[in-house]
Structures are given as structure tokens and as C-alpha cells.
Enzyme design. Structure first.
Site: not given
Ligand code: NAP
Length: 344
Positions: A144
Site C-alpha cells: 500500500c
Molecule cells: N491491509 C492493507 O492495507 C494491505 C495493503 C496491501 C497489501 N496487504 C497485504 O495483504 C495481505 C493480507 O493483509 P490483510 O491486511 O488483509 O491481513 P489481515 O487482515 O491481518 O489478515 C490476516 C489473517 O490471515 C490469517 N492467516 C494468518 N496466517 C495464516 C496462514 N499461515 N494461513 C492461513 N491464514 C493465515 C489470519 O486469520 P485467521 O487466524 O482468522 O485464519 C489473519 O488474521 C498481506 O500479505 C498484506 O501484507 C495488506
């Protein structure tokens, strides 16, 4: 077109499901989650009740394109078999963004499971890499902060307007840290508070230098990249500063006009980037796949000042992923992405 979402239960995955629910060509046929497997999507996210389906542990049925919204390391591990099978993939994580596996290990503290795959992945910033995205089966959706930072500086770098001495001061809302609970993102820690973090070096920095370096392979950028957490849910605002090159002369007004012209020219045909007349506010991008950019100069110091903002979950994640998928699938690039920002 049948789409699958791996890890729909994070903020990025849920936002993707919301955007795809209105996409004219892409149908989400399968979604996965870890702790929520066995539940229904509407049970976990009531706002997605119009697009309800079961959450499973693994993708089910056939899919033409797969989006992974897993954290880094977990994403590459899950995606490698799909990549090897030639499935079209858009990965939200950092696993395929960096071309150099050693740089990836240095910043993410894990070894890459398939360093050779890094070369075949396209860095998914359409405004810079559209042709590569079109012909690639694996697109690494940018971070982001990098989306806003690279778009903010690309025209100045491409036109040789600035020296390599660049500072990016960046601010993010709390959803940038994801949905998982942590003390740092707790309401009482974040509300009415502003804090710098990762002062020693943020993981998103090497993406920014990698991509800006590809535009103009002159002297390597000397980038200071500082991030702050702001008490709001969505939004990123970055301000870039860099000395103007000696070739950019004239009165302050002439230099400012030259800089502005370079930005307008660079983004002339871009559907999701607007060069604004006033410094933009994050709220002007809320829920929309837009990046707003205001370039100007400081006439006292002859420095470029460029301000850019995006919604981190849309142009900084799920919206950009849909834009990339549209390009990979030969669909209109704006399909499913033409919503206006929410106000107030
Ligand atoms: N947030 C942003 O603004 C943003 C922007 C650009 C890119 N990203 C990228 O997008 C991806 C997701 O980000 P997010 O912000 O959506 O994350 P998030 O809301 O924190 O979601 C992560 C969730 O993934 C699950 N998880 C963690 N490790 C796992 C594993 N080994 N296997 C399966 N499930 C797992 C967990 O949920 P459970 O424990 O409930 O299963 C955790 O709460 C990341 O790579 C991040 O760097 C995020």
C-alpha cells in the site's frame, strides 16, 4: 470468469469480495479462510450477505484466476503449486514483489521458497508495468505505501527532474496493519495519537527503490522512508521531497509549472490517477480505486514537494488487484472499479 479468494477473512480479502460482488465479468466461486473455515461468508462479514457462500479450508471447484490475501511466506507456500500449474494468480503479499531473493530474505527474515519464480512475476503497478502484467500469469500486487510512493515520484524520476536524494514521509490508517489483534493497533493506543514506526527501515522501502530504479537506471536512489500510524481506519497519505535537478531552473512559478506538466503528461491516459490542483485528502479516495497526486515545488529551497493519497485497501490492495486481474484477463481495466469515493 471464475475467481477464487485465498484468505477472504482478512481486511484485504474481505474488501476484494466486496469489490468483486459488483464486477460484471468476474464471479467469486470459492473462498478460503483458516479459523473461519466451515462458516459462511455472511456470518463472518454481515456486510457481504449479498454474496454469501461457504468459507472452506482449500479452494473448491475450477477457477480461472486466484487471488491470495495471505500474509507473506504463507502466501508463497500456498501459491507455488498453482503457479507451477500455470494458474493466473494475483498475490497481495510481498512474496513475489522483490526481484532479488537475498533482499527478500533481508527484509522479511525468511528464505524465499522459489527464487527463480521472482523473475517471472510482474510487479503489479499497472501505471508502470501494464505490458508485463498483461502477459504474466503471476502478478505481485504492490504494497500500500509503495503504490502511493511510487506513483508520487515516478513522473519526476522519469523526467529527470530530481536528484537521487529523496525523502518520503508516509502516514497510514490502522487497517493497513490488518485485522489481527495487536497492542499497537488497540483503540486506546491509536486514538488521539500519532506515532512514527519502523524508523530503522520499513519493509516497503526496497520495493520503492526497485521500481523507481527501473524507470531511470541512473544513480541509485538514496531514499529515507518514514512511516506513521494515524488514528483513522483507511487511507494513506505520502509526501515526497527531493531537490530539483540543476536543469529545472527559472522562477519558482516556472519550475512549478514544468514539474506539473511532467506529471500531467505522465498520467494523461490513466483512469485511476488524477493530478490535482490542491493538496488532496485521504477521504477523497475512501472506497475508490484512485490515487490523487499534487506536485509542486518549494521555491525557497528548490525542492520538489509531492503529495499523494490512496485508500490502502482499494488502490493499495483489493482495487489494484482487480485492476491487475482485468489486465491479465483482457477485460476493460476499469471493470468493477468505477465507484466514487464515500463522503463524508
Ligand atoms: N491491509 C492493507 O492495507 C494491505 C495493503 C496491501 C497489501 N496487504 C497485504 O495483504 C495481505 C493480507 O493483509 P490483510 O491486511 O488483509 O491481513 P489481515 O487482515 O491481518 O489478515 C490476516 C489473517 O490471515 C490469517 N492467516 C494468518 N496466517 C495464516 C496462514 N499461515 N494461513 C492461513 N491464514 C493465515 C489470519 O486469520 P485467521 O487466524 O482468522 O485464519 C489473519 O488474521 C498481506 O500479505 C498484506 O501484507 C495488506
Amino acid at each position: 470468469v471464475k475467481a477464487g479468494i485465498i484468505n477472504v477473512t482478512g481486511y484485504g480479502g474481505a474488501e476484494l469480495a466486496r469489490i468483486l460482488s459488483r464486477h460484471p465479468e468476474l464471479d467469486v466461486v470459492s473462498v478460503t479462510g483458516r479459523s473461519s473455515a466451515g462458516k459462511r461468508l455472511a456470518e463472518v462479514f454481515p456486510h457481504l450477505s449479498g454474496t454469501d457462500m461457504p468459507i472452506t479450508e482449500e479452494l473448491e471447484g475450477e477457477t480461472d484466476i486466484v487471488f491470495s490475501a495471505l500474509p507473506h511466506a504463507a502466501s508463497a507456500e500456498r501459491l507455488m503449486p498453482l503457479i507451477e500449474a500455470g494458474t493466473k494468480v494475483v498475490d497481495f503479499s510481498a512474496d513475489f514483489r522483490l526481484k532479488d531473493a537475498a533482499v527478500y530474505s533481508e527484509w522479511y527474515k525468511v528464505d524465499h521458497p522459489s527464487p527463480t519464480t521472482l523473475q517471472s512475476a510482474a510487479y503489479g503497478l499497472p501505471e508502470l508495468n501494464r505490458d508485463e502484467i498483461r502477459t504474466s500469469n503471476l502478478v505481485a500486487n504492490p504494497g500500500c505505501y509503495p503504490t502511493a510512493s511510487i506513483l508520487a515520484l515516478a513522473p519526476a524520476v522519469a523526467a529527470g527532474l530530481i536528484t537521487e536524494d529523496v525523502i518520503i514521509d508516509a502516514k497510514s490508517g490502522v487497517s493497513g496493519a490488518g485485522r489481527a489483534l495487536s497492542l499497537n493497533t488497540h483503540f486506546s493506543e491509536v486514538d488521539e495519537n500519532v506515532k512514527a514506526y519502523s524508523v530503522g527501515g520499513h519493509r516497503h522501502m526496497p520495493e520503492v527503490t526497485q521500481e523507481l530504479g527501473r524507470i531511470n537506471p541512473g544513480p541509485e536512489l538514496r531514499l529515507t522512508f518514514l512511516t506513521h500510524l494515524i488514528p483513522m481506519v483507511r487511507g494513506i497519505l505520502v509526501t515526497g521531497y527531493a531537490p530539483l535537478n540543476t536543469g529545472v531552473t527559472g522562477t519558482g512559478e516556472t519550475a512549478a509549472a514544468r514539474v506539473r506538466e511532467a506529471y500531467e503528461e505522465y498520467y494523461r491516459d490513466e483512469p485511476f490517477v488524477t493530478v490535482t490542483d490542491e493538496p488532496p485528502a485521504t477521504k477523497q479516495t475512501l472506497g475508490a480505486n484512485n490515487c490523487l497526486i499534487y506536485p509542486t515545488i518549494d521555491p525557497r529551497t528548490y525542492r520538489l514537494i509531492v503529495i499523494a493519497c490512496i485508500d490502502n485497501l482499494v488502490k493499495g490492495a483489493a482495487g489494484e488487484a482487480v485492476q491487475n486481474a482485468n489486465i491479465m484477463l483482457g477485460l476493460p481495466e476499469t471493470a468493477g472499479l468505477q465507484q466514487l469515493a464515500l463522503y463524508p
